[in-house]
Design a protein around this motif. Structure first.
Motif, PDB file in Angstrom:
ATOM      1  N   LEU A 435       0.843  -1.194   0.000  1.00 44.12           N
ATOM      2  CA  LEU A 435       0.000   0.000   0.000  1.00 44.12           C
ATOM      3  C   LEU A 435       0.883   1.250   0.000  1.00 44.12           C
ATOM      4  O   LEU A 435       1.795   1.380   0.803  1.00 44.12           O
ATOM      5  N   GLU A 436       0.611   2.168  -0.927  1.00 43.18           N
ATOM      6  CA  GLU A 436       1.468   3.347  -1.084  1.00 43.18           C
ATOM      7  C   GLU A 436       0.826   4.633  -0.583  1.00 43.18           C
ATOM      8  O   GLU A 436       1.517   5.546  -0.157  1.00 43.18           O
ATOM      9  N   ASN A 437      -0.501   4.721  -0.652  1.00 47.05           N
ATOM     10  CA  ASN A 437      -1.188   5.959  -0.270  1.00 47.05           C
ATOM     11  C   ASN A 437      -2.434   5.655   0.554  1.00 47.05           C
ATOM     12  O   ASN A 437      -3.525   6.150   0.258  1.00 47.05           O
ATOM     13  N   GLY A 438      -2.270   4.830   1.576  1.00 50.25           N
ATOM     14  CA  GLY A 438      -3.419   4.333   2.314  1.00 50.25           C
ATOM     15  C   GLY A 438      -4.298   5.404   2.912  1.00 50.25           C
ATOM     16  O   GLY A 438      -5.530   5.324   2.839  1.00 50.25           O
ATOM     17  N   ASP A 439      -3.697   6.420   3.518  1.00 49.25           N
ATOM     18  CA  ASP A 439      -4.505   7.481   4.120  1.00 49.25           C
ATOM     19  C   ASP A 439      -5.280   8.255   3.062  1.00 49.25           C
ATOM     20  O   ASP A 439      -6.467   8.559   3.248  1.00 49.25           O
ATOM     21  N   ASP A 440      -4.639   8.544   1.939  1.00 50.64           N
ATOM     22  CA  ASP A 440      -5.341   9.240   0.855  1.00 50.64           C
ATOM     23  C   ASP A 440      -6.425   8.359   0.238  1.00 50.64           C
ATOM     24  O   ASP A 440      -7.477   8.861  -0.192  1.00 50.64           O
ATOM     25  N   ASP A 441      -6.193   7.041   0.188  1.00 51.23           N
ATOM     26  CA  ASP A 441      -7.214   6.126  -0.326  1.00 51.23           C
ATOM     27  C   ASP A 441      -8.466   6.187   0.539  1.00 51.23           C
ATOM     28  O   ASP A 441      -9.589   6.247   0.027  1.00 51.23           O
TER      29      ASP A 441
END
Length: 501
Positions: A435-441
């Motif tokens: 996972l690279e952008n979990g918070d933004d996802d």
């Protein structure tokens, strides 16, 4: 507000009509908020009941149990705890030591077990701190397991007696994290481990089940909204311009029209039904839905005539609360992978809610194996298989005797979210390696497409301290209901006393 003005000019009815897809906790809470603000609400639910994964069934011994959430995660400003108190629902925890069996099935003494458990949880807390502080610098392929491998060497140096054995035990215990998120520790993202943090305070077991809480949340919706049970959604056509309606096609071909729609289906359902949206969801939204992990936490309840593991009169040796069996090597035929086993016993709850039952939690490959093995079996065949599978573990509890009828199970019940289409073939969002952008996802799903009349709610869109929890689902529905009201200018005209909205 510009979109609101345009829609008003287009002849929007004085009472906007909102569809809520899904009558789980988030959908019910959202519908309740919308009703309070004067909206017309239609809840579309594919099951024949409310609650979604928040549901109860009766064991063969007559006791009601939760087949979804069992816990209230955190006690600081938690609406689930408030609702439990309001409904006189028993919650609590076990103030006892850790009962842990080693790979050969021998119990650690209580002090050693407690020491191992404390060290394991210290490393978990270190991982949370590291993820919170250095998330941007952590590679997306690093796992919680990798962090344990590093920390166990620091915590148990070579100079310590039996250091290799102790390290091995802690690594085995680290796998218990899987029961919290429904997926193995090897696949838990370290970079986004901070997203697994919950509300501050204790984790409380809902001994009285969530039933009265669910009934309380559902009551105003059952009274004030239109609910279409056993109605499957096949297509959601959201607005392209402000004057359009949102159209929902349901199984059988009927098309329903609304001013806005709130999709509260589980993340697993979204993953498998991206083609249900028309037009196709924006690339960023699709990427977010695909990126967040989806677990497979399952439960197996096994009941007995009497709680033989509690101490008989005059004896001290007893088991209360949690028990773990680490990497068992003594069930090679049924468990060649040596999956850890974890159980919470329900006999030491209050007299009103206690019963002689063991609740096993499974996840990952073990969940997949067990649910596939019992699929299609008769009720008796299923019970026999599960009772035999778990016998190597419960037979090691204190006071077990093969010849004692109190030690012979009277029945069992197992969940099977992995084969439940409406649950999205699994349970609970989580954050996987890669996972690279979990918070933004999460933010992307949480935001939805409000200008197009498409909103999203559910535990996968919750505030970061509530992801994957019943509280998070509740909060997410609450938030979307409030945001929709704001988009129509209704929150400024009304004061509803909505507490912490």
């Amino acid at each position: 507000m510009e979109g609101f003005e345009q829609r008003t000019k287009g002849g929007l009815a004085s009472k906007p009509h909102v569809a809520v897809i899904g009558a789980g906790l988030s959908g019910l809470r959202c519908a309740d908020i919308l009703l309070k603000y004067g909206f017309k609400v239609t809840v579309i639910e594919a099951r024949n009941r409310v609650g979604g994964r928040l549901h109860q069934q009766t064991l063969p011994n007559g006791h009601l149990v939760d087949i979804g959430p069992n816990w209230i995660h955190g006690t600081t400003d938690n609406p689930m705890l408030d609702l439990a108190k309001q409904t006189n629902t028993e919650v609590g925890s076990w103030d006892t030591g850790s009962y842990i069996f080693d790979h050969a099935g021998n119990p650690f003494n209580v002090d050693d077990g407690e020491g191992h458990a404390t060290l394991m949880w210290d490393i978990v807390q270190d991982a949370f701190k590291h993820s919170n502080k250095s998330s941007k610098d952590i590679h997306h392929d690093e796992s919680l397991h990798d962090f344990f491998l590093q920390k166990v060497v620091e915590k148990i140096p070579d100079t310590e007696e039996d250091y290799e054995k102790k390290r091995k035990v802690i690594m085995q215990m680290s796998e218990l994290w899987g029961a919290f998120v429904g997926s193995p520790v090897f696949s838990q993202s370290l970079k986004f481990f901070w997203l697994e943090e919950c509300i501050e305070g204790e984790n409380l077991f809902c001994g009285g089940t969530y039933k009265k809480v669910l009934d309380t949340v559902a009551k105003p919706v059952l009274k004030g909204a239109e609910i279409k049970f056993q109605t499957k959604v096949e297509r959601i056509s959201y607005r392209r311009d402000p004057e359009e309606k949102v159209k929902i096609q349901v199984e059988g071909g009927q098309t329903l029209e609304f001013d806005d729609v709130v999709v509260t289906t589980p993340l697993g359902w979204l993953k498998r039904n991206l083609d249900a949206f028309e037009p196709a969801l924006p690339a960023r939204m699709t990427k977010a839905i695909e990126a967040i992990g989806y677990g497979c936490l399952e439960k197996v309840y096994i009941s007995f005539p009497r709680a033989f593991w509690l101490a008989p009169e005059g004896e001290v040796k007893r088991v209360q609360g949690f028990v773990q069996w680490l990497s068992p090597n003594y069930a090679p035929e049924s468990n060649p992978e040596q999956w850890n086993q974890e159980v919470v016993e329900l006999a030491s709850l209050s007299p009103e809610n206690s019963h002689p039952t063991l609740l096993f939690y499974t996840y990952g490959e073990q969940s997949q194996y067990l649910t596939s093995q019992v699929a299609g079996l008769s009720s008796k065949e299923k019970d026999d298989f599960l009772m035999n599978f778990f016998k190597p573990y419960y037979s090691r509890l204190p006071h077990y005797s093969e010849s004692d009828t109190d030690c012979v199970p009277t029945g069992c019940m197992a969940t099977d979210w992995l084969h439940d289409e409406l649950a999205g073939f699994g349970s609970y969002s989580n954050f996987q390696v890669g996972l690279e952008n979990g918070d933004d996802d999460i933010r992307t799903m949480r935001e939805g497409l409000p200008n197009q009349g498409l909103w999203m709610a559910g535990e996968h869109t919750a505030p970061f301290v509530g992801l994957g929890t019943a509280t998070g689902a509740y909060w997410s529905g609450e938030s979307v209901g409030r945001r929709i009201a704001e988009s129509y200018g209704r929150t400024k005209r009304r004061s509803l006393g909505l507490g912490n909205l």
